[in-house]
Design an enzyme around this catalytic site. Structure first.
Site, PDB file in Angstrom:
ATOM      1  CE  LYS A 131      -3.393   4.753  -1.985  1.00 54.74           C
ATOM      2  NZ  LYS A 131      -4.438   5.142  -2.948  1.00 54.74           N
ATOM      3  CE1 TYR A 146      -3.876   2.294   0.631  1.00 58.73           C
ATOM      4  CE2 TYR A 146      -2.397   3.349   2.202  1.00 58.73           C
ATOM      5  CZ  TYR A 146      -3.562   3.369   1.450  1.00 58.73           C
ATOM      6  OH  TYR A 146      -4.402   4.450   1.508  1.00 58.73           O
TER       7      TYR A 146
END
Length: 321
Positions: free
Chosen positions: A191, A187
């Site tokens: 990002k 994750y």
């Protein structure tokens, strides 16, 4: 194409200025991951101002119910953003159904979290063969959003060169692009990658009249999270922000053509009274190694984001002999 200035650092965005909501009427807005949470609140906010909203999401049942709720200036297209063909269908539907056959604002919001399973994290048996990880989070959050960006650029360039059209691309990132978040391996990487895309693309987007910006939520109130887990997070010091503040932030970016190449962070109201603020950490303004090398990089990377520019250049960008 719409004339935009070359990106340069001029200080943080003034987030105290409210969005100019009236310019959204009849604009065509695509929102991926628009059937739940932040995406849904954003879809509601834009539709309420008269924009035509195309909601792209995997949740067919919920998507159809939302369109019934929001009315005739919305449509739902089932979409897995990790699939290029699904995303092409979304853009084609937006162009076909919107009032001016346009695609003005694209909000690349869809993404998945560690809750969906991160195969990089488990420690496998060292005495057994290595296990190839599934990189689903990267495939959705990073690769899927890159598909959205590529398609947005394609359809933006079909846009009539008039003042009432726009070419605005917004990505939903995360505060983990600036802070460490242990165990959030895929994750966080995804990002960070999206923030990197924004920072490098902003240097050339003016050449195609496109704006690109990054929105970084942290902890947002959501019905998806259980009440017990939310209470546990609060006990550990988490302050939640309401999803409505995400929608207002998106609207601020979408309605101000002077904003390009910025990261806005969704914050608790105790931090910023508007519920969001400019992170103001994407530029090297202090004299020293980083600023000097950034300036050098901008001199040596001369690429123009224009058709045919590379014909007289090598793959590295040098002039051919």
């Amino acid at each position: 194409m719409p004339q935009l200035p070359r990106y340069e650092y001029t200080g943080p965005v003034d987030c105290s200025i409210p969005p100019n909501r009236k310019v959204l009427k009849d604009k065509s807005v695509i929102i991926t991951g628009g059937a739940n949470g932040m995406g849904l609140e954003t879809a509601r906010a834009f539709a309420a101002e008269g924009a035509f909203v195309t909601i792209a999401d995997l949740d067919y049942v919920r998507g159809k119910k939302i369109v019934e709720e929001l009315g005739s200036n919305t449509q739902f297209v089932k979409c897995n953003i990790a699939l290029w063909e699904d995303q092409v269908n979304v853009f084609e539907a937006a162009i076909k159904s919107s009032p001016h056959r346009s695609c003005d604002i694209v909000i690349a919001n869809a993404g998945i979290s560690r809750a969906s399973g991160d195969d990089l994290w488990p420690l496998d048996d060292p005495n057994a063969p290595p296990v190839k990880p599934k990189l689903n989070i990267v495939n959705v959050n990073l690769i899927g959003t890159m598909y959205t960006w590529k398609l947005a650029v394609h359809y933006f360039r079909k846009q009539p060169d008039t003042e009432d059209r726009d070419r605005c691309f917004i990505m939903t990132g995360s505060l983990v692009s600036w802070i460490d978040s242990p165990a959030n391996w895929q994750y966080t990487s995804s990002k960070y990658g999206l923030r990197g895309l924004m920072r490098t693309a902003r240097r050339n987007t003016h050449e195609q009249g496109i704006r690109i910006n990054y929105v970084a939520p942290c902890y947002i109130k959501s019905a998806i999270r259980s009440a017990a887990y939310e209470a546990e997070l609060i006990s550990k010091g988490v302050e939640f922000a309401p999803p409505e503040d995400v929608a207002t932030c998106m609207m601020r970016l979408a309605t101000d053509r002077t904003i390009n190449g910025h990261s806005l962070m969704i914050t608790p109201r105790s931090v910023a009274k508007e519920g969001f603020m400019d992170v103001n950490m994407d530029d090297h303004v202090d004299e020293g190694f980083f600023k000097r090398n950034q300036e050098t990089q901008l001199r040596i990377i001369e690429d123009k984001w224009e058709p045919g520019w590379s014909k007289g250049r090598t793959a590295e960008g040098a002039k051919k002999e």
